[in-house]
Design a protein around this motif. Structure first.
Motif, PDB file in Angstrom:
ATOM      1  N   GLU A  85      13.912  17.137  24.993  1.00 14.24           N
ATOM      2  CA  GLU A  85      13.772  18.261  25.921  1.00 14.24           C
ATOM      3  C   GLU A  85      14.505  18.044  27.239  1.00 14.24           C
ATOM      4  O   GLU A  85      14.819  19.003  27.938  1.00 14.24           O
ATOM      5  N   HIS A  86      14.796  16.802  27.591  1.00 16.11           N
ATOM      6  CA  HIS A  86      15.539  16.500  28.814  1.00 16.11           C
ATOM      7  C   HIS A  86      17.045  16.698  28.652  1.00 16.11           C
ATOM      8  O   HIS A  86      17.793  16.478  29.600  1.00 16.11           O
ATOM      9  N   SER A  88      18.845  19.592  27.717  1.00 14.56           N
ATOM     10  CA  SER A  88      19.313  20.972  27.597  1.00 14.56           C
ATOM     11  C   SER A  88      20.743  21.133  28.116  1.00 14.56           C
ATOM     12  O   SER A  88      21.517  21.922  27.574  1.00 14.56           O
ATOM     13  N   ARG A 155      10.059  14.229  23.885  1.00 12.38           N
ATOM     14  CA  ARG A 155       9.701  15.381  23.076  1.00 12.38           C
ATOM     15  C   ARG A 155      10.965  16.139  22.699  1.00 12.38           C
ATOM     16  O   ARG A 155      11.970  16.067  23.395  1.00 12.38           O
ATOM     17  N   LEU A 157      13.858  19.016  21.930  1.00 11.59           N
ATOM     18  CA  LEU A 157      14.431  20.209  22.526  1.00 11.59           C
ATOM     19  C   LEU A 157      14.426  21.303  21.473  1.00 11.59           C
ATOM     20  O   LEU A 157      14.782  21.062  20.315  1.00 11.59           O
ATOM     21  N   TYR A 159      15.316  25.602  20.552  1.00  9.73           N
ATOM     22  CA  TYR A 159      16.098  26.786  20.907  1.00  9.73           C
ATOM     23  C   TYR A 159      15.305  28.003  20.468  1.00  9.73           C
ATOM     24  O   TYR A 159      14.911  28.113  19.304  1.00  9.73           O
ATOM     25  N   PHE A 164      17.273  27.130  25.663  1.00 15.10           N
ATOM     26  CA  PHE A 164      16.780  25.825  25.298  1.00 15.10           C
ATOM     27  C   PHE A 164      15.445  25.623  26.009  1.00 15.10           C
ATOM     28  O   PHE A 164      15.311  25.913  27.196  1.00 15.10           O
ATOM     29  N   ASN A 165      14.442  25.117  25.296  1.00  9.51           N
ATOM     30  CA  ASN A 165      13.085  24.942  25.811  1.00  9.51           C
ATOM     31  C   ASN A 165      12.489  23.639  25.296  1.00  9.51           C
ATOM     32  O   ASN A 165      12.894  23.143  24.252  1.00  9.51           O
ATOM     33  N   GLY A 166      11.473  23.154  26.005  1.00 10.40           N
ATOM     34  CA  GLY A 166      10.670  22.057  25.515  1.00 10.40           C
ATOM     35  C   GLY A 166       9.398  22.622  24.902  1.00 10.40           C
ATOM     36  O   GLY A 166       9.107  23.813  25.015  1.00 10.40           O
ATOM     37  N   ARG A 168       5.480  23.347  24.680  1.00 10.18           N
ATOM     38  CA  ARG A 168       4.413  23.578  25.664  1.00 10.18           C
ATOM     39  C   ARG A 168       3.118  23.009  25.112  1.00 10.18           C
ATOM     40  O   ARG A 168       2.839  23.115  23.939  1.00 10.18           O
TER      41      ARG A 168
END
Length: 169
Positions: A85-86, A88, A155, A157, A159, A164-166, A168
């Motif tokens: 997730e870091h 993007s 965690r 990444l 789409y 692009f999102n992590g 939740r």
């Protein structure tokens, strides 16, 4: 009454319908890399899937008009990198047309079979291509896993909805 009976929601099959549908499908993000004639190439992919455990095989799709296609079409090996997730910005760089994908700040090294291996990813694989299957304006690439490292932290990444999102909590 179901939505199928409402003529306002029914659309004929088209590239737009497919894109609209898959914008709603959250997918993991990977970067595929290969050694090209003029240097390393790579692209962001959300189509990576596990195909077989024995032998270990994966697949991914690539458009025949993509700048990376000539290298993927002409090589025996590719790298598959699962992003965290870091990452993007890294995903966006490899998705952007005309970007210097392997310039700073991208950290990478030449791996086995000359495959570019990205640093800091959640996992990476070097795979031997076994087939390129025509599928419309794309090819489905089947590849056998040769080696890799799944020891990255963090965690995944994702789409979804064009971004692009992590995950939740």
């Amino acid at each position: 009454m179901t939505a199928l009976h409402d003529p306002g929601t029914i659309r004929l099959a088209s590239p737009d319908l497919l894109r609209a549908t898959f914008r709603r499908h959250a997918a993991g993000v990977a970067v595929i890399t290969a050694r090209g004639a003029a240097g390393p190439v790579g692209f962001t992919a959300t189509s990576v899937t596990s195909v077989s455990a024995d032998p270990p095989m994966i697949s991914f799709g690539i458009g025949t008009g993509a700048s990376s296609w000539p290298a993927v079409a002409g090589t025996d090996h590719v790298g598959v990198h699962i992003l965290g997730e870091h990452q993007s910005e890294l995903a966006a760089t490899f998705a952007r047309s005309g970007a210097d994908r392997f310039g700073a700040p991208t950290a990478w090294r030449e791996g086995p079979a000359g495959v570019p291996v990205l640093d800091g990813v959640q996992a990476w694989l070097v795979c031997r291509i076994t087939a390129r299957v025509p599928a419309g304006d794309h090819r489905i690439v089947l590849a056998e896993v040769v080696l890799g490292d799944a020891g990255g932290d963090g965690r995944p990444l994702l789409y979804h909805q064009g971004r692009f999102n992590g995950l939740r909590d």
